[in-house]
Write an enzyme that holds these catalytic residues in place. Structure first.
Site, mmCIF file in Angstrom:
data_model
loop_
_atom_site.group_PDB
_atom_site.id
_atom_site.type_symbol
_atom_site.label_atom_id
_atom_site.label_comp_id
_atom_site.label_asym_id
_atom_site.label_seq_id
_atom_site.Cartn_x
_atom_site.Cartn_y
_atom_site.Cartn_z
ATOM 1 N N ASN A 165 -7.080 2.967 -3.549
ATOM 2 C CA ASN A 165 -6.370 3.228 -2.290
ATOM 3 C C ASN A 165 -4.946 2.683 -2.276
ATOM 4 O O ASN A 165 -4.094 3.204 -1.562
ATOM 5 C CB ASN A 165 -7.160 2.604 -1.132
ATOM 6 N N ASP B 159 -3.009 -7.084 -8.683
ATOM 7 C CA ASP B 159 -1.854 -6.226 -8.924
ATOM 8 C C ASP B 159 -2.385 -4.975 -9.613
ATOM 9 O O ASP B 159 -2.747 -5.011 -10.800
ATOM 10 C CB ASP B 159 -0.833 -6.948 -9.812
ATOM 11 N N VAL B 160 -2.438 -3.869 -8.905
ATOM 12 C CA VAL B 160 -3.090 -2.660 -9.428
ATOM 13 C C VAL B 160 -2.295 -2.016 -10.554
ATOM 14 O O VAL B 160 -2.808 -1.109 -11.230
ATOM 15 C CB VAL B 160 -3.351 -1.632 -8.306
ATOM 16 N N ILE C 68 -1.707 9.406 9.483
ATOM 17 C CA ILE C 68 -2.727 8.479 9.969
ATOM 18 C C ILE C 68 -2.025 7.244 10.533
ATOM 19 O O ILE C 68 -1.029 6.768 9.973
ATOM 20 C CB ILE C 68 -3.683 8.068 8.830
ATOM 21 N N TYR D 15 7.046 10.199 -4.084
ATOM 22 C CA TYR D 15 5.714 10.049 -3.491
ATOM 23 C C TYR D 15 4.863 11.292 -3.750
ATOM 24 O O TYR D 15 3.702 11.194 -4.175
ATOM 25 C CB TYR D 15 5.874 9.801 -1.998
ATOM 26 N N THR E 285 -1.429 4.034 10.539
ATOM 27 C CA THR E 285 -1.527 2.817 9.745
ATOM 28 C C THR E 285 -0.268 1.979 9.940
ATOM 29 O O THR E 285 0.702 2.426 10.558
ATOM 30 C CB THR E 285 -1.659 3.164 8.252
ATOM 31 N N ASP F 104 -6.046 -6.897 -2.964
ATOM 32 C CA ASP F 104 -4.681 -6.650 -2.511
ATOM 33 C C ASP F 104 -3.765 -7.589 -3.275
ATOM 34 O O ASP F 104 -4.193 -8.674 -3.685
ATOM 35 C CB ASP F 104 -4.556 -6.909 -1.004
#
Length: 254
Positions: free
Chosen positions: A92, A65-66, A191, A158, A193, A39
């Protein structure tokens, strides 16, 4: 128990709780995987990894950092050195921008594409290279959304990012199928979250309205997604690649 025993897994965006990544990491650990929780917020990743260890699982945390190619090289490289390779990668990490087109700035659009789609490209590319280097089969699971399948007002960026994940996944699966590197996508609906909770807090009463639009009459739980991911990561799904699994309580069948 033991459906992914002795497998090495990386779950990105695993810090939030309740969240898809943290639920996926916990579920894989329950079934025997050695899990690396990554993360951009290292403290939250450390907390989730500690929870898994407290429950008897094997987990470590990594700041990640993706959107950074260098970070991907360092993260996958560190895991491979520590564990001898990697078997499962769950892309994810993601963000949402809920803006109509007149308010959606180029900077916002680029940021959503970078976090939600470019990161999947970077992670998949690096994971495939490592799996090939080690001559290992593997499972790469990219978390998309029902927003890749049906339109939603105010979610143009998105939806574009998640639709990109869908076809990117299928294309790479075609390239790696003969090597037994399976690449699939999972498409959650609504979901419960932290991200979803924040959305409902901004709009009192919208939770009940949202649940009423779902044929099963309720939002899903993070573990519902985690169970689907576990299946795809396991040998039970050895003959499945390039598939899109929808977990949405029936939202998209209308």
């Amino acid at each position: 128990m033991g459906r992914v025993e002795a497998k090495v897994a990386l779950v990105t965006g695993g810090g939030a709780a309740p969240g898809l990544g943290s639920a996926i990491a916990a579920r894989l650990a329950e079934e025997g995987a050695t899990v690396f929780v990554s993360d951009i917020d290292q403290a939250s990743a450390e907390a989730r990894a500690a929870e898994i260890r407290d429950g008897g699982g094997k987990a470590s945390a990594i700041r990640h950092d993706v959107t950074s190619e260098r970070d991907w090289d360092e993260v996958i490289g560190a895991i491979a050195r520590a564990e001898g390779g990697i078997d499962i990668v769950i892309n994810n990490a993601g963000i949402v921008s809920a803006e109509t087109i007149d308010k959606l700035t180029p900077e916002d659009f680029t940021r959503v594409i970078d976090v939600n789609l470019k990161s999947v490209y970077l992670g998949t590319r690096r994971a495939v290279a490592e799996m090939r280097r080690g001559s290992r089969s593997g499972s790469i699971i990219n978390i998309s959304s029902v927003a890749a399948l049906v339109a939603h007002a105010g979610l143009a960026a998105y939806s574009a990012s998640k639709a990109g994940v869908l076809l990117f996944t299928k294309s790479v699966a075609m390239e790696t199928a003969r090597e037994k590197i399976r690449v699939n996508s999972v498409h959650p609906g609504m979901i419960w979250t932290t991200m979803q909770q924040a959305s409902f807090q901004r709009s009192p009463g919208s939770l009940e309205a949202a649940a009423a639009t779902i044929p099963m009459g309720e939002l899903g739980e993070p573990r519902d997604i985690a169970n689907c991911v576990l299946f795809l990561a396991s040998e039970e799904a050895r003959y499945i690649t390039g598939a899109a699994f929808v977990v949405d309580g029936g939202m998209t069948m209308r």
